[in-house]
Motif scaffolding. Structure first.
Motif, PDB file in Angstrom:
ATOM      1  N   ASN A 173      -3.208   3.407  -5.831  1.00 49.60           N
ATOM      2  CA  ASN A 173      -3.707   2.593  -4.732  1.00 49.60           C
ATOM      3  C   ASN A 173      -4.303   1.288  -5.264  1.00 49.60           C
ATOM      4  OD1 ASN A 173      -6.522   3.036  -5.464  1.00 49.60           O
ATOM      5  ND2 ASN A 173      -6.272   5.091  -4.598  1.00 49.60           N
ATOM      6  N   ARG A 174      -4.755   0.455  -4.351  1.00 50.48           N
ATOM      7  CA  ARG A 174      -5.289  -0.860  -4.720  1.00 50.48           C
ATOM      8  C   ARG A 174      -6.536  -0.743  -5.597  1.00 50.48           C
ATOM      9  NH1 ARG A 174      -7.456  -5.531  -0.554  1.00 50.48           N
ATOM     10  NH2 ARG A 174      -7.523  -7.212  -2.084  1.00 50.48           N
ATOM     11  N   ASP A 175      -7.414   0.170  -5.275  1.00 43.85           N
ATOM     12  CA  ASP A 175      -8.639   0.321  -6.065  1.00 43.85           C
ATOM     13  C   ASP A 175      -8.321   0.706  -7.505  1.00 43.85           C
ATOM     14  OD1 ASP A 175     -10.179  -0.338  -3.860  1.00 43.85           O
ATOM     15  OD2 ASP A 175     -10.563   1.757  -3.321  1.00 43.85           O
ATOM     16  N   ALA A 176      -7.397   1.623  -7.682  1.00 41.72           N
ATOM     17  CA  ALA A 176      -7.002   2.033  -9.037  1.00 41.72           C
ATOM     18  C   ALA A 176      -6.364   0.861  -9.776  1.00 41.72           C
ATOM     19  CB  ALA A 176      -6.039   3.212  -8.970  1.00 41.72           C
ATOM     20  N   LEU A 177      -5.559   0.085  -9.071  1.00 45.55           N
ATOM     21  CA  LEU A 177      -4.932  -1.087  -9.689  1.00 45.55           C
ATOM     22  C   LEU A 177      -5.993  -2.096 -10.106  1.00 45.55           C
ATOM     23  CD1 LEU A 177      -2.448  -2.738 -10.503  1.00 45.55           C
ATOM     24  CD2 LEU A 177      -2.376  -3.596  -8.141  1.00 45.55           C
ATOM     25  N   ARG A 178      -6.951  -2.372  -9.228  1.00 47.45           N
ATOM     26  CA  ARG A 178      -8.015  -3.329  -9.561  1.00 47.45           C
ATOM     27  C   ARG A 178      -8.792  -2.852 -10.788  1.00 47.45           C
ATOM     28  NH1 ARG A 178     -10.294  -4.379  -4.982  1.00 47.45           N
ATOM     29  NH2 ARG A 178      -9.527  -6.483  -4.758  1.00 47.45           N
ATOM     30  N   GLU A 179      -9.126  -1.567 -10.835  1.00 49.65           N
ATOM     31  CA  GLU A 179      -9.838  -1.024 -12.002  1.00 49.65           C
ATOM     32  C   GLU A 179      -9.005  -1.169 -13.270  1.00 49.65           C
ATOM     33  OE1 GLU A 179     -13.020  -0.072 -12.311  1.00 49.65           O
ATOM     34  OE2 GLU A 179     -13.185  -0.795 -10.248  1.00 49.65           O
ATOM     35  N   ARG A 192       0.831  -1.206   0.000  1.00 50.21           N
ATOM     36  CA  ARG A 192       0.000   0.000   0.000  1.00 50.21           C
ATOM     37  C   ARG A 192       0.867   1.258   0.000  1.00 50.21           C
ATOM     38  NH1 ARG A 192      -0.914   3.265   3.837  1.00 50.21           N
ATOM     39  NH2 ARG A 192      -0.321   1.827   5.479  1.00 50.21           N
ATOM     40  N   ARG A 193       1.904   1.251   0.841  1.00 51.49           N
ATOM     41  CA  ARG A 193       2.771   2.437   0.927  1.00 51.49           C
ATOM     42  C   ARG A 193       3.532   2.679  -0.377  1.00 51.49           C
ATOM     43  NH1 ARG A 193       3.907   0.330   6.250  1.00 51.49           N
ATOM     44  NH2 ARG A 193       6.010  -0.254   5.588  1.00 51.49           N
ATOM     45  N   VAL A 194       3.958   1.615  -1.028  1.00 49.05           N
ATOM     46  CA  VAL A 194       4.655   1.767  -2.312  1.00 49.05           C
ATOM     47  C   VAL A 194       3.736   2.453  -3.317  1.00 49.05           C
ATOM     48  CG1 VAL A 194       5.569   0.509  -4.311  1.00 49.05           C
ATOM     49  CG2 VAL A 194       6.243  -0.172  -1.999  1.00 49.05           C
ATOM     50  N   PHE A 195       2.512   1.951  -3.429  1.00 48.51           N
ATOM     51  CA  PHE A 195       1.588   2.526  -4.401  1.00 48.51           C
ATOM     52  C   PHE A 195       1.182   3.949  -4.024  1.00 48.51           C
ATOM     53  CE2 PHE A 195       1.617  -1.464  -6.393  1.00 48.51           C
ATOM     54  CZ  PHE A 195       1.078  -1.294  -7.653  1.00 48.51           C
ATOM     55  N   GLU A 196       1.031   4.220  -2.747  1.00 51.44           N
ATOM     56  CA  GLU A 196       0.723   5.595  -2.335  1.00 51.44           C
ATOM     57  C   GLU A 196       1.854   6.535  -2.725  1.00 51.44           C
ATOM     58  OE1 GLU A 196      -0.107   5.368   1.856  1.00 51.44           O
ATOM     59  OE2 GLU A 196      -2.200   4.763   1.515  1.00 51.44           O
ATOM     60  N   ASP A 246      10.348   2.157 -11.986  1.00 45.83           N
ATOM     61  CA  ASP A 246      10.070   3.032 -10.840  1.00 45.83           C
ATOM     62  C   ASP A 246       9.334   2.278  -9.734  1.00 45.83           C
ATOM     63  OD1 ASP A 246      11.247   5.093 -12.259  1.00 45.83           O
ATOM     64  OD2 ASP A 246       9.334   6.044 -12.818  1.00 45.83           O
ATOM     65  N   VAL A 247       8.436   1.379 -10.139  1.00 48.00           N
ATOM     66  CA  VAL A 247       7.705   0.568  -9.162  1.00 48.00           C
ATOM     67  C   VAL A 247       8.686  -0.339  -8.424  1.00 48.00           C
ATOM     68  CG1 VAL A 247       5.921  -1.189  -8.835  1.00 48.00           C
ATOM     69  CG2 VAL A 247       5.568   0.660 -10.504  1.00 48.00           C
ATOM     70  N   VAL A 248       9.581  -0.966  -9.174  1.00 48.47           N
ATOM     71  CA  VAL A 248      10.597  -1.839  -8.547  1.00 48.47           C
ATOM     72  C   VAL A 248      11.452  -1.042  -7.579  1.00 48.47           C
ATOM     73  CG1 VAL A 248      12.646  -3.266  -8.972  1.00 48.47           C
ATOM     74  CG2 VAL A 248      10.653  -3.482 -10.471  1.00 48.47           C
ATOM     75  N   LEU A 270      -0.171  -1.816 -14.741  1.00 49.03           N
ATOM     76  CA  LEU A 270       0.746  -0.815 -14.184  1.00 49.03           C
ATOM     77  C   LEU A 270       0.975   0.307 -15.200  1.00 49.03           C
ATOM     78  CD1 LEU A 270       3.367  -3.129 -12.424  1.00 49.03           C
ATOM     79  CD2 LEU A 270       1.655  -1.658 -11.319  1.00 49.03           C
ATOM     80  N   GLU A 271       1.190  -0.090 -16.442  1.00 46.27           N
ATOM     81  CA  GLU A 271       1.411   0.882 -17.507  1.00 46.27           C
ATOM     82  C   GLU A 271       0.189   1.786 -17.692  1.00 46.27           C
ATOM     83  OE1 GLU A 271       1.586   0.209 -22.144  1.00 46.27           O
ATOM     84  OE2 GLU A 271       3.463  -0.439 -21.203  1.00 46.27           O
ATOM     85  N   SER A 272      -1.003   1.196 -17.624  1.00 53.08           N
ATOM     86  CA  SER A 272      -2.214   1.997 -17.819  1.00 53.08           C
ATOM     87  C   SER A 272      -2.430   2.999 -16.685  1.00 53.08           C
ATOM     88  CB  SER A 272      -3.444   1.101 -17.979  1.00 53.08           C
ATOM     89  OG  SER A 272      -3.874   0.599 -16.740  1.00 53.08           O
ATOM     90  N   LEU A 273      -1.817   2.726 -15.537  1.00 57.06           N
ATOM     91  CA  LEU A 273      -1.874   3.672 -14.415  1.00 57.06           C
ATOM     92  C   LEU A 273      -0.818   4.770 -14.553  1.00 57.06           C
ATOM     93  CD1 LEU A 273      -2.380   1.197 -11.437  1.00 57.06           C
ATOM     94  CD2 LEU A 273      -4.062   2.809 -12.380  1.00 57.06           C
ATOM     95  N   GLY A 274      -0.020   4.687 -15.617  1.00 62.26           N
ATOM     96  CA  GLY A 274       1.040   5.662 -15.821  1.00 62.26           C
ATOM     97  C   GLY A 274       2.282   5.367 -14.996  1.00 62.26           C
ATOM     98  N   LEU A 275       2.382   4.147 -14.497  1.00 60.05           N
ATOM     99  CA  LEU A 275       3.534   3.764 -13.680  1.00 60.05           C
ATOM    100  C   LEU A 275       4.589   3.085 -14.546  1.00 60.05           C
ATOM    101  CD1 LEU A 275       1.648   2.307 -10.581  1.00 60.05           C
ATOM    102  CD2 LEU A 275       2.570   4.614 -10.891  1.00 60.05           C
TER     103      LEU A 275
END
Length: 163
Positions: free
Chosen positions: A59-65, A50-54, A152-154, A143-148
């Motif tokens: 967040n988790r909801d955006a990832l699920r969508e 959660r902290r990584v995505f914040e 950077d995530v790693v 992840l890509e669709s979220l603009g991540l």
């Protein structure tokens, strides 16, 4: 000390795998994959996923969508609609042990190796880092669709302190 870490890792794996399967069920997928493992990492009590995505502005909801959107796009590209997919995927009850896709198994092995190399228990950020290294599939496209950017995530996941 090793026994305590092993016990904690067993509890972590039980939570992670149970939630991975539940995520696959919720999304109507027969076989749990990387995207389900990634979503499940948010449920671990260490809260590192959660902290990584914040920190990355998500967040988790955006990832699920994003996962749902990517699934829908893949079905549309194959000339299918998603009507009834969830129902048909789960029409046969699950039996036996959890069977992750090969990429999800590889990501989990990499997460365990990372935690072991640092002589600490497995945390959600390990799962995030391992999943983000995979270049193809639903998780990578989500992840890509979220603009991540996956690198950077790693980096964010590896920088997240395991408590």
């Amino acid at each position: 000390m090793k026994f305590t870490r092993a016990w904690r890792d067993m509890r972590t794996m039980k939570t992670l795998f149970s939630e991975t399967e539940a995520e696959a069920d919720r999304l109507g997928d027969r076989e749990p994959g990387l995207e389900h493992l990634l979503l499940a990492s948010f449920t671990l009590p260490d809260s590192t996923a959660r902290r990584v995505f914040e920190r990355l502005g998500s967040n988790r909801d955006a990832l699920r969508e994003a996962v749902i959107r990517v699934h829908g796009e893949a079905l549309a590209a194959a000339g299918m609609t998603d009507a009834g997919v969830a129902t048909s995927a789960l029409s046969r009850p699950r039996t036996g042990p959890l069977r992750l896709t090969e990429p999800a198994q590889a990501a989990f092995r990499n997460a365990v190796a990372l935690a072991k190399s640092e002589r600490r228990p497995i945390v959600g950020a390990d799962i995030v880092a391992a999943v983000a290294t995979i270049t193809h599939g639903t998780a990578a496209r989500a992840l890509e669709s979220l603009g991540l950017v996956r690198s950077d995530v790693v980096d964010a996941a590896r920088a997240e302190p395991a408590q």
